[in-house]
Design a protein around this motif. Structure first.
Motif: not given
Length: 186
Positions: A45-48, A51, A78, A80-81
Motif C-alpha cells: 500500500r506504499a505511497r512512496h 514506505d 507493488e 502503484n509505484l
C-alpha cells in the motif's frame, strides 16, 4: 487503496501463478510450494519509496525468521509505484543493497517480474520477455537454500529458461492473451 483493491490485486497475482507460472510450468518448483500454501503474496500500500522499502525490510525478515516448511517464498506486489519498467529496474539495485544491509546476500535473492518486463538483449515485443511478465510489478523473495534444493531435484534446471522460450514461441502473443481470456470465461 481499499481492502477490495488489495484483494483484487492479490487474486490477479494468484491467478497469474496458477495459469502461467504453474499452468504453463514456467517454474517447475512453484507447484509444490503453491499446493502446500507456502507462498505468501503481500500487496503493498506504499505511497512512496520509503514506505515500500520498509515493507521490503519486514518481508525479508519475516522470510528469514520463518521456517521454510511454514513459508517458502514471498511475492511482494507493488501496484502503484513502479509502473515504469526503467524505474522498477533502478529499484532492483536498491533491493540488492537492502539484502546486503540485512546480511541476507547469498541467503535470499530477489527475482523481478513486471508487466513490461524486458530482457536487456531482447526487443520490447519479444515473446521471451513474457517469462517474467506479471500483472503488477512484483519482487519475488526466494530462499537460496530452496533454490539449491530445487536444483538437486531438477538436475537440468539450466534448460528451464530455454524450454520456457520454446513454449512461449510456440504459443505466441496471441496464445498468451488467449490464456487469460479463456481463464476469465471459465
Amino acid at each position: 487503496m481499499t481492502d477490495t483493491d488489495i484483494q483484487d490485486i492479490s487474486a490477479q497475482t494468484r491467478h497469474w501463478l496458477q495459469a502461467a507460472v504453474i499452468g504453463l510450468n514456467l517454474c517447475p518448483f512453484a507447484k509444490a510450494a503453491y499446493n502446500k500454501d507456502l507462498i505468501r503474496i503481500e500487496v503493498s500500500r506504499a505511497r512512496h519509496l520509503d514506505d515500500f522499502l520498509e515493507l521490503l525490510d519486514r518481508e525479508l525478515l519475516l522470510l528469514r525468521d520463518t521456517p521454510a516448511d511454514t513459508l517458502e517464498t514471498t511475492l511482494v506486489v507493488e501496484p502503484n509505484l513502479f509502473a515504469d519498467f526503467e524505474l522498477f529496474n533502478e529499484v532492483l539495485d536498491i533491493t540488492d543493497q537492502v539484502l546486503v544491509e540485512h546480511g541476507l546476500d547469498g541467503i535470499i535473492q530477489i527475482a523481478p517480474f513486471h508487466p513490461q518486463f524486458q530482457f536487456a538483449d531482447a526487443d520490447a515485443d519479444a515473446i521471451s520477455n513474457y517469462t517474467n511478465r506479471s500483472p503488477y510489478p512484483t519482487f519475488h523473495l526466494i530462499r537460496e537454500a530452496s533454490i539449491d534444493k530445487a536444483m538437486q531435484a531438477f538436475p537440468d534446471a539450466a534448460t528451464i529458461y530455454e524450454r520456457n522460450i520454446a513454449l512461449l514461441e510456440q504459443m505466441g502473443i496471441e496464445g498468451w492473451q488467449a490464456l487469460w481470456k479463456q481463464d476469465k470465461a471459465s
